[in-house]
Design a protein around this motif. Structure first.
Motif, PDB file in Angstrom:
ATOM      1  N   LYS A  19     -14.213   8.035 -51.767  1.00 44.46           N
ATOM      2  CA  LYS A  19     -12.943   7.315 -51.760  1.00 44.46           C
ATOM      3  C   LYS A  19     -13.021   6.335 -52.924  1.00 44.46           C
ATOM      4  CE  LYS A  19     -10.180   4.543 -48.563  1.00 44.46           C
ATOM      5  NZ  LYS A  19     -10.195   3.926 -47.220  1.00 44.46           N
ATOM      6  N   PHE A  20     -12.037   6.376 -53.820  1.00 49.81           N
ATOM      7  CA  PHE A  20     -12.044   5.552 -55.015  1.00 49.81           C
ATOM      8  C   PHE A  20     -10.961   4.492 -54.949  1.00 49.81           C
ATOM      9  CE2 PHE A  20     -13.832   9.575 -56.410  1.00 49.81           C
ATOM     10  CZ  PHE A  20     -14.897   9.187 -57.190  1.00 49.81           C
ATOM     11  N   LEU A  21     -11.238   3.361 -55.568  1.00 55.06           N
ATOM     12  CA  LEU A  21     -10.246   2.309 -55.756  1.00 55.06           C
ATOM     13  C   LEU A  21     -10.062   2.123 -57.244  1.00 55.06           C
ATOM     14  CD1 LEU A  21      -8.453  -0.104 -54.874  1.00 55.06           C
ATOM     15  CD2 LEU A  21     -10.528  -1.498 -54.944  1.00 55.06           C
ATOM     16  N   TYR A  22      -8.817   2.280 -57.707  1.00 56.81           N
ATOM     17  CA  TYR A  22      -8.489   2.039 -59.111  1.00 56.81           C
ATOM     18  C   TYR A  22      -7.611   0.812 -59.187  1.00 56.81           C
ATOM     19  CZ  TYR A  22      -6.476   2.467 -63.731  1.00 56.81           C
ATOM     20  OH  TYR A  22      -6.067   2.196 -65.007  1.00 56.81           O
ATOM     21  N   ILE A  31      -5.634   3.877 -54.241  1.00 61.26           N
ATOM     22  CA  ILE A  31      -6.775   4.428 -53.511  1.00 61.26           C
ATOM     23  C   ILE A  31      -6.578   5.934 -53.420  1.00 61.26           C
ATOM     24  CG2 ILE A  31      -7.972   4.504 -51.297  1.00 61.26           C
ATOM     25  CD1 ILE A  31      -7.169   1.573 -50.922  1.00 61.26           C
ATOM     26  N   PHE A  32      -7.624   6.679 -53.774  1.00 63.49           N
ATOM     27  CA  PHE A  32      -7.534   8.136 -53.723  1.00 63.49           C
ATOM     28  C   PHE A  32      -8.884   8.736 -53.379  1.00 63.49           C
ATOM     29  CE2 PHE A  32      -8.016   6.770 -58.127  1.00 63.49           C
ATOM     30  CZ  PHE A  32      -9.110   7.486 -58.565  1.00 63.49           C
ATOM     31  N   PHE A  33      -8.860   9.989 -52.922  1.00 64.78           N
ATOM     32  CA  PHE A  33     -10.071  10.718 -52.557  1.00 64.78           C
ATOM     33  C   PHE A  33     -10.306  11.827 -53.581  1.00 64.78           C
ATOM     34  CE2 PHE A  33      -8.501   8.909 -48.652  1.00 64.78           C
ATOM     35  CZ  PHE A  33      -9.637   8.467 -48.023  1.00 64.78           C
ATOM     36  N   GLY A  34     -11.570  12.044 -53.923  1.00 65.73           N
ATOM     37  CA  GLY A  34     -11.907  13.095 -54.854  1.00 65.73           C
ATOM     38  C   GLY A  34     -13.392  13.092 -55.159  1.00 65.73           C
ATOM     39  N   SER A  35     -13.756  13.837 -56.207  1.00 64.84           N
ATOM     40  CA  SER A  35     -15.158  13.895 -56.606  1.00 64.84           C
ATOM     41  C   SER A  35     -15.257  14.000 -58.120  1.00 64.84           C
ATOM     42  CB  SER A  35     -15.862  15.087 -55.946  1.00 64.84           C
ATOM     43  OG  SER A  35     -15.232  16.285 -56.319  1.00 64.84           O
ATOM     44  N   VAL A  36     -16.328  13.425 -58.641  1.00 61.82           N
ATOM     45  CA  VAL A  36     -16.613  13.535 -60.067  1.00 61.82           C
ATOM     46  C   VAL A  36     -17.011  14.980 -60.322  1.00 61.82           C
ATOM     47  CG1 VAL A  36     -18.125  12.770 -61.929  1.00 61.82           C
ATOM     48  CG2 VAL A  36     -17.409  11.149 -60.178  1.00 61.82           C
ATOM     49  N   TYR A  37     -16.390  15.613 -61.310  1.00 64.01           N
ATOM     50  CA  TYR A  37     -16.761  17.004 -61.540  1.00 64.01           C
ATOM     51  C   TYR A  37     -17.193  17.304 -62.962  1.00 64.01           C
ATOM     52  CZ  TYR A  37     -12.384  18.585 -63.740  1.00 64.01           C
ATOM     53  OH  TYR A  37     -11.340  18.777 -64.591  1.00 64.01           O
ATOM     54  N   LYS A  47     -11.796  14.941 -59.949  1.00 64.91           N
ATOM     55  CA  LYS A  47     -10.847  15.910 -59.388  1.00 64.91           C
ATOM     56  C   LYS A  47     -10.414  15.382 -58.025  1.00 64.91           C
ATOM     57  CE  LYS A  47      -9.557  20.460 -59.444  1.00 64.91           C
ATOM     58  NZ  LYS A  47      -9.260  21.263 -60.586  1.00 64.91           N
ATOM     59  N   LEU A  48      -9.134  15.079 -57.883  1.00 63.77           N
ATOM     60  CA  LEU A  48      -8.599  14.562 -56.633  1.00 63.77           C
ATOM     61  C   LEU A  48      -8.413  15.680 -55.633  1.00 63.77           C
ATOM     62  CD1 LEU A  48      -8.090  12.283 -58.660  1.00 63.77           C
ATOM     63  CD2 LEU A  48      -5.933  11.869 -57.528  1.00 63.77           C
ATOM     64  N   ARG A  54      -8.150  13.114 -63.045  1.00 65.14           N
ATOM     65  CA  ARG A  54      -8.032  11.806 -63.687  1.00 65.14           C
ATOM     66  C   ARG A  54      -9.266  11.565 -64.544  1.00 65.14           C
ATOM     67  NH1 ARG A  54      -5.188   7.577 -59.591  1.00 65.14           N
ATOM     68  NH2 ARG A  54      -3.424   8.903 -59.052  1.00 65.14           N
ATOM     69  N   CYS A  55      -9.043  10.879 -65.643  1.00 63.43           N
ATOM     70  CA  CYS A  55     -10.089  10.618 -66.621  1.00 63.43           C
ATOM     71  C   CYS A  55     -10.349   9.117 -66.693  1.00 63.43           C
ATOM     72  CB  CYS A  55      -9.626  11.154 -67.970  1.00 63.43           C
ATOM     73  SG  CYS A  55     -10.720  10.773 -69.314  1.00 63.43           S
TER      74      CYS A  55
END
Length: 70
Positions: A19-22, A31-37, A47-48, A54-55
Protein backbone atom coordinates in the motif's frame (compact mmCIF):
# COMPACT_ATOMS: atom_id res chain seq x y z
CA UNK A 1 18.50 7.31 4.68
CA UNK A 2 20.97 7.57 1.83
CA UNK A 3 20.22 7.04 -1.83
CA UNK A 4 21.98 3.65 -2.04
CA UNK A 5 19.84 2.36 0.84
CA UNK A 6 16.68 3.55 -0.94
CA UNK A 7 17.70 1.79 -4.17
CA UNK A 8 18.42 -1.40 -2.24
CA UNK A 9 15.07 -1.21 -0.41
CA UNK A 10 13.17 -0.73 -3.68
CA UNK A 11 15.03 -3.59 -5.39
CA UNK A 12 14.32 -5.90 -2.43
CA UNK A 13 10.59 -5.21 -2.83
CA UNK A 14 10.22 -6.01 -6.54
CA UNK A 15 7.02 -8.00 -7.00
CA UNK A 16 5.84 -7.52 -3.42
CA UNK A 17 2.36 -6.00 -3.04
CA UNK A 18 2.28 -2.82 -0.94
CA UNK A 19 0.00 0.00 0.00
CA UNK A 20 1.60 3.27 -1.11
CA UNK A 21 1.11 6.86 -0.03
CA UNK A 22 1.93 9.56 -2.58
CA UNK A 23 2.09 13.11 -1.28
CA UNK A 24 1.21 15.36 -4.19
CA UNK A 25 1.15 19.11 -4.47
CA UNK A 26 -1.08 21.25 -2.24
CA UNK A 27 -1.59 18.51 0.34
CA UNK A 28 -3.27 16.17 -2.12
CA UNK A 29 -2.48 12.68 -0.92
CA UNK A 30 -3.13 9.57 -2.97
CA UNK A 31 -3.23 6.06 -1.50
CA UNK A 32 -2.97 3.13 -3.89
CA UNK A 33 -2.10 -0.57 -3.97
CA UNK A 34 0.46 -2.11 -6.28
CA UNK A 35 3.95 -3.52 -6.61
CA UNK A 36 7.31 -2.36 -7.89
CA UNK A 37 7.93 -4.21 -11.12
CA UNK A 38 10.88 -2.51 -12.84
CA UNK A 39 13.88 -0.58 -11.60
CA UNK A 40 16.23 1.61 -13.60
CA UNK A 41 19.27 3.66 -12.56
CA UNK A 42 17.25 6.82 -11.79
CA UNK A 43 13.60 5.69 -11.59
CA UNK A 44 11.37 2.77 -10.66
CA UNK A 45 7.95 1.72 -11.94
CA UNK A 46 4.96 0.68 -9.85
CA UNK A 47 2.19 -1.41 -11.39
CA UNK A 48 -1.11 -0.61 -9.67
CA UNK A 49 -3.79 -3.20 -9.03
CA UNK A 50 -6.00 -1.57 -11.68
CA UNK A 51 -3.31 -2.06 -14.36
CA UNK A 52 -2.08 1.53 -14.38
CA UNK A 53 1.68 2.20 -14.24
CA UNK A 54 3.29 5.01 -12.27
CA UNK A 55 6.87 6.20 -12.42
CA UNK A 56 8.84 7.63 -9.49
CA UNK A 57 12.42 8.63 -8.86
CA UNK A 58 14.44 7.31 -5.94
CA UNK A 59 14.60 10.88 -4.68
CA UNK A 60 10.80 10.87 -4.36
CA UNK A 61 11.18 7.99 -1.91
CA UNK A 62 14.14 9.64 -0.19
CA UNK A 63 12.22 12.84 0.55
CA UNK A 64 9.03 10.91 1.43
CA UNK A 65 6.86 11.97 -1.52
CA UNK A 66 6.17 8.24 -1.97
CA UNK A 67 6.27 5.72 0.86
CA UNK A 68 5.13 2.25 1.91
CA UNK A 69 2.19 2.24 4.32
CA UNK A 70 2.46 -1.40 5.41
Amino acid sequence: MILDNVKSLIKDNIGVKHKFLYKGSRNQNDIFFGSVYKVFPAIFLIKLDNGETRCFSYNDFLISNISFLD
